[in-house]
Design an enzyme around this catalytic site. Structure first.
Site, PDB file in Angstrom:
ATOM      1  N   PHE A  18       2.675  -7.190 -11.940  1.00  0.00           N
ATOM      2  CA  PHE A  18       1.843  -8.199 -11.385  1.00  0.00           C
ATOM      3  C   PHE A  18       1.827  -7.737  -9.836  1.00  0.00           C
ATOM      4  CE2 PHE A  18       1.519 -12.022  -8.951  1.00  0.00           C
ATOM      5  CZ  PHE A  18       0.367 -12.511  -9.291  1.00  0.00           C
ATOM      6  N   ARG A  41      10.569   3.466   3.490  1.00  0.00           N
ATOM      7  CA  ARG A  41       9.961   2.079   3.574  1.00  0.00           C
ATOM      8  C   ARG A  41       9.426   1.860   2.139  1.00  0.00           C
ATOM      9  NH1 ARG A  41      12.752   1.738   7.222  1.00  0.00           N
ATOM     10  NH2 ARG A  41      12.312   0.788   9.375  1.00  0.00           N
ATOM     11  N   ARG A  69       5.121 -22.762  -6.238  1.00  0.00           N
ATOM     12  CA  ARG A  69       5.002 -21.463  -5.631  1.00  0.00           C
ATOM     13  C   ARG A  69       6.284 -20.781  -5.812  1.00  0.00           C
ATOM     14  NH1 ARG A  69       0.273 -19.207  -5.782  1.00  0.00           N
ATOM     15  NH2 ARG A  69      -1.328 -19.884  -4.078  1.00  0.00           N
ATOM     16  N   GLU A 102     -13.547 -19.828  -5.342  1.00  0.00           N
ATOM     17  CA  GLU A 102     -12.348 -20.347  -5.274  1.00  0.00           C
ATOM     18  C   GLU A 102     -12.314 -21.838  -4.850  1.00  0.00           C
ATOM     19  OE1 GLU A 102      -9.310 -18.917  -6.420  1.00  0.00           O
ATOM     20  OE2 GLU A 102     -10.330 -17.254  -6.817  1.00  0.00           O
ATOM     21  N   PRO A 124       3.712  -7.988   7.583  1.00  0.00           N
ATOM     22  CA  PRO A 124       3.538  -6.479   7.611  1.00  0.00           C
ATOM     23  C   PRO A 124       4.669  -5.558   7.811  1.00  0.00           C
ATOM     24  CG  PRO A 124       2.950  -7.673   9.746  1.00  0.00           C
ATOM     25  CD  PRO A 124       3.268  -8.623   8.694  1.00  0.00           C
ATOM     26  N   GLY A 125       5.896  -6.160   7.865  1.00  0.00           N
ATOM     27  CA  GLY A 125       7.213  -5.324   7.651  1.00  0.00           C
ATOM     28  C   GLY A 125       7.267  -4.915   6.259  1.00  0.00           C
ATOM     29  N   GLU A 152      -4.621 -17.950 -16.001  1.00  0.00           N
ATOM     30  CA  GLU A 152      -3.687 -17.753 -14.693  1.00  0.00           C
ATOM     31  C   GLU A 152      -2.567 -18.427 -14.710  1.00  0.00           C
ATOM     32  OE1 GLU A 152      -6.069 -16.852 -11.182  1.00  0.00           O
ATOM     33  OE2 GLU A 152      -7.368 -15.473 -12.385  1.00  0.00           O
TER      34      GLU A 152
END
Length: 198
Positions: A18, A41, A69, A102, A124-125, A152
């Site tokens: 996924f 990384r 979530r 959506e 973004p890390g 879904e």
């Protein structure tokens, strides 16, 4: 300001489920001159997402969604979060088409107007996911019920609340990137939207 350089020494697929995960071996230029040592990384290969804060200027209400979530599980008292509507761009699809799709799928509402807020990275890390965030005008009197796509596994409850009530949920039940940015943006723009859209 000079653009700093980087070089990818090796890249491989580490997981293809996924989520897709890549491993990088790379170097980049340092702020204090020269090149850093090689670093390793991992990056989750996020897609480009589109998110919409739905606002009704006539009623001065927002239409939010509530859903479970997995990322909040064990990190919040309640893993059912208040959110903006949103989804991922498919190949060849533009952001506004995703916003309209959506909004319809997750709330049953139709977008009447759309205002671009901005695009940003989430984390973004370790993740390449980006979000284009919009504010969309809807008729909140038509927003109700449970929505989502069965295939879904979506179970999405529509929540209509006053603008002030939604803003009081910031960093509580409204505690993910798009809704935090969207509601804070609305603080400075709701009067202009009511004048233009109302």
């Amino acid at each position: 300001m000079m653009k700093k350089r980087f070089q990818i020494l090796a890249m491989e697929d580490a997981w293809d489920g996924f989520l897709k995960l890549k491993k990088f071996r790379l170097q980049h230029e340092c702020h204090a001159d020269g090149w850093c040592d090689e670093i390793l990384r991992e990056r989750v290969e996020g897609k480009h997402a589109v998110s919409v804060l739905l606002y009704d200027p006539t009623e001065d209400t927002v239409v939010l969604i509530e859903q479970f979530r997995i990322g909040a599980l064990g990190h919040a008292d309640d893993p059912w979060l208040l959110e903006t509507v949103g989804g991922y761009m498919e190949e060849g699809e533009d952001a506004e088409a995703v916003a309209r799709r959506e909004t319809r799928e997750e709330t049953g509402c139709e977008l009447l107007d759309l205002e671009f807020i901005g695009s940003f990275f989430i984390t973004p890390g370790w993740c390449g996911e980006r979000i284009s965030l919009y504010c969309g005008r809807v008729d909140s009197t038509r927003a109700d019920g449970v929505h989502g796509l069965d295939h879904e596994g979506e179970d999405i409850l529509v929540q209509v609340m006053s603008r002030e009530q939604a803003q009081s949920e910031l960093f509580r039940r409204a505690n993910s990137t798009s809704i935090v940015v969207g509601l804070q943006w609305l603080v400075g723009h709701w009067e202009e939207l009511r004048e233009r859209w109302g």
